[in-house]
Design an enzyme around this catalytic site. Structure first.
Site, mmCIF file in Angstrom:
data_model
loop_
_atom_site.group_PDB
_atom_site.id
_atom_site.type_symbol
_atom_site.label_atom_id
_atom_site.label_comp_id
_atom_site.label_asym_id
_atom_site.label_seq_id
_atom_site.Cartn_x
_atom_site.Cartn_y
_atom_site.Cartn_z
ATOM 1 N N TYR A 147 -59.575 -5.506 10.266
ATOM 2 C CA TYR A 147 -59.205 -6.583 11.187
ATOM 3 C C TYR A 147 -58.861 -6.113 12.601
ATOM 4 C CZ TYR A 147 -59.080 -9.586 7.112
ATOM 5 O OH TYR A 147 -59.429 -10.298 5.992
ATOM 6 N N LYS A 164 -72.811 1.395 4.480
ATOM 7 C CA LYS A 164 -72.114 2.313 3.577
ATOM 8 C C LYS A 164 -70.793 1.730 3.101
ATOM 9 C CE LYS A 164 -74.210 6.521 3.609
ATOM 10 N NZ LYS A 164 -74.619 7.213 2.381
ATOM 11 N N ASP A 197 -63.240 -3.637 -7.218
ATOM 12 C CA ASP A 197 -64.084 -4.430 -8.135
ATOM 13 C C ASP A 197 -63.454 -4.501 -9.525
ATOM 14 O OD1 ASP A 197 -64.538 -1.720 -8.322
ATOM 15 O OD2 ASP A 197 -66.720 -1.848 -8.382
ATOM 16 N N ASP A 221 -56.451 -9.800 1.397
ATOM 17 C CA ASP A 221 -56.827 -11.161 1.763
ATOM 18 C C ASP A 221 -57.623 -11.803 0.621
ATOM 19 O OD1 ASP A 221 -57.093 -13.394 3.291
ATOM 20 O OD2 ASP A 221 -58.545 -12.562 4.695
ATOM 21 N N ASP A 225 -56.279 -14.622 -2.374
ATOM 22 C CA ASP A 225 -56.934 -15.927 -2.525
ATOM 23 C C ASP A 225 -57.378 -16.127 -3.973
ATOM 24 O OD1 ASP A 225 -56.575 -16.488 0.144
ATOM 25 O OD2 ASP A 225 -58.652 -17.061 0.514
#
Ligand SMILES: NC(=O)c1ccc[n+]([C@@H]2O[C@H](COP(=O)([O-])OP(=O)(O)OC[C@H]3O[C@@H](n4cnc5c(N)ncnc54)[C@H](O)[C@@H]3O)[C@@H](O)[C@H]2O)c1
Length: 331
Positions: A147, A164, A197, A221, A225
């Protein structure tokens, strides 16, 4: 309850209120209503000063975050109650970046605390999960990572241009090293590293595995959510942007929801729970607990907006909660 780092435990506090855009302007007044009721019932002093920073001002005056705003907030306020920013008339979202990212970065609000707490079992899309099964504090690094807008391209515009991003060896090496160091100091806390993951899979498969998740800005983030959906959706999710001991900013996780803005049906509970986190930050424990219990009661009594299956308006839920919370605080 979130158990977040404190500003002070004094009897009075000054709160800057930034409703922002869209439903931010609808839910924030309800959270302020509840805070006013809390202060009155507990005989504590809360002073509110509202700021009209958002898309309207940006379009009218070209001003997003006014000059001197950061210093004023830092020096004159204990906390900031924030709504949401985002307006279809500002497709670049420049004002939102200036104001929200500006405040996070310039006030050095490096902790983004996003509790994921299932307050009523019917709200989770997971089968056979009880309230106590989904109770996770997601701690998102809040001032660095992707960010910050610093970076470059690798072989851009050539036939060899590749992405990448799934390796990210350099970006996350520091995290690994610090994690290994810090965990040695807390041998009694069970801790492990998971790739993002795997975490996304595991949090859905069995959320009971996690009490606290500490992660970087982008992953935090996304995971928070995902967590919000496991606990009833965006309308219920609170968050705190915190620098322990300094002026900090509290906001619901949701955005400005232009698709429902102006209809009076936005769910104010995320904003009210956010106000509860703000009270915890001020170390007003009884008041914070009262707000949390009030929201739980609204869920159990189905005093809710349409997104949660109710038929109430935003202001009706706010009025009801303010009254309940005030009553629960009077001895
Ligand atoms: N922190 C912030 O200010 C913030 C966060 C996220 C998105 N945004 C901005 O908000 C705008 C809309 O973004 P989006 O649509 O991706 O996300 P959003 O959170 O605004 O809305 C997503 C969906 O959830 C629903 N929803 C959200 N909050 C709700 C509530 N309190 N009650 C009932 N329903 C609710 C909306 O109606 C919509 O269907 C964009 O401009 C985006 O950039 C701002």
């Amino acid at each position: 309850m979130a158990n977040i780092p404190l500003r002070n435990g004094g009897p009075a506090a000054r709160i800057a209120v930034i409703p922002g855009d869209g439903i931010g302007k609808e839910v924030t007044p309800e959270a302020v209503k509840v805070l006013r009721a809390v202060a009155a019932a507990g005989k504590r002093a809360l002073e509110f000063v509202e700021f009209d920073w958002g898309a309207d001002k940006y379009l009218r005056e070209g001003v997003s975050l006014p000059a001197g705003a950061v210093e004023m907030l830092r020096d004159e306020f204990d906390a900031i109650l924030f709504g949401a920013l985002g307006d279809p008339r500002v497709p670049s979202n420049q004002h939102a970046a200036d104001i929200l990212l500006g405040l996070r970065f310039k006030l050095d609000l490096y902790v983004n605390a996003r509790p994921v707490e299932l307050l009523h079992e019917r709200l989770t899309p997971l089968r056979d999960r009880k309230e106590q099964d989904v109770r996770i504090m997601v701690v998102r690094e809040n001032t660095e990572g992707l960010y910050v807008g610093i970076g470059g391209f690798f072989k851009k515009g050539t036939a060899d241009e590749i992405d990448k991003s799934n390796a990210m060896t350099f970006a996350h090496d520091l995290w690994q090293r610090v994690f290994q160091e810090v965990r040695q100091e807390y041998a009694d806390i069970e801790s492990r590293h998971l790739y993002i993951d795997t975490l996304a899979m595991e949090i859905v498969r069995d959320p009971r595995q996690f009490d606290v998740i500490v992660t970087c800005n982008l992953f935090g983030d996304i995971i928070s959510d995902l967590g919000a959906q496991l606990a009833g959706g965006l309308g219920l999710a609170p968050s705190g942007n915190i620098h322990p001991g300094r002026t900090s900013l509290f906001e619901p996780v949701h955005g400005s929801a232009p698709n429902i803005a102006g209809k009076g049906i936005a769910n104010p509970l995320g904003s009210v729970l956010t106000a509860g986190m703000l009270l915890e930050f001020l170390d007003w424990k009884a008041e914070a607990t009262a707000v949390h219990s009030g929201v739980k009661e609204a869920l159990f009594k189905n005093y809710l907006t349409p997104d949660l299956g109710g038929a109430k308006k935003t202001t009706e839920v706010g009025d009801w909660l303010a009254e309940r919370v005030a009553k629960s605080l009077v001895p």
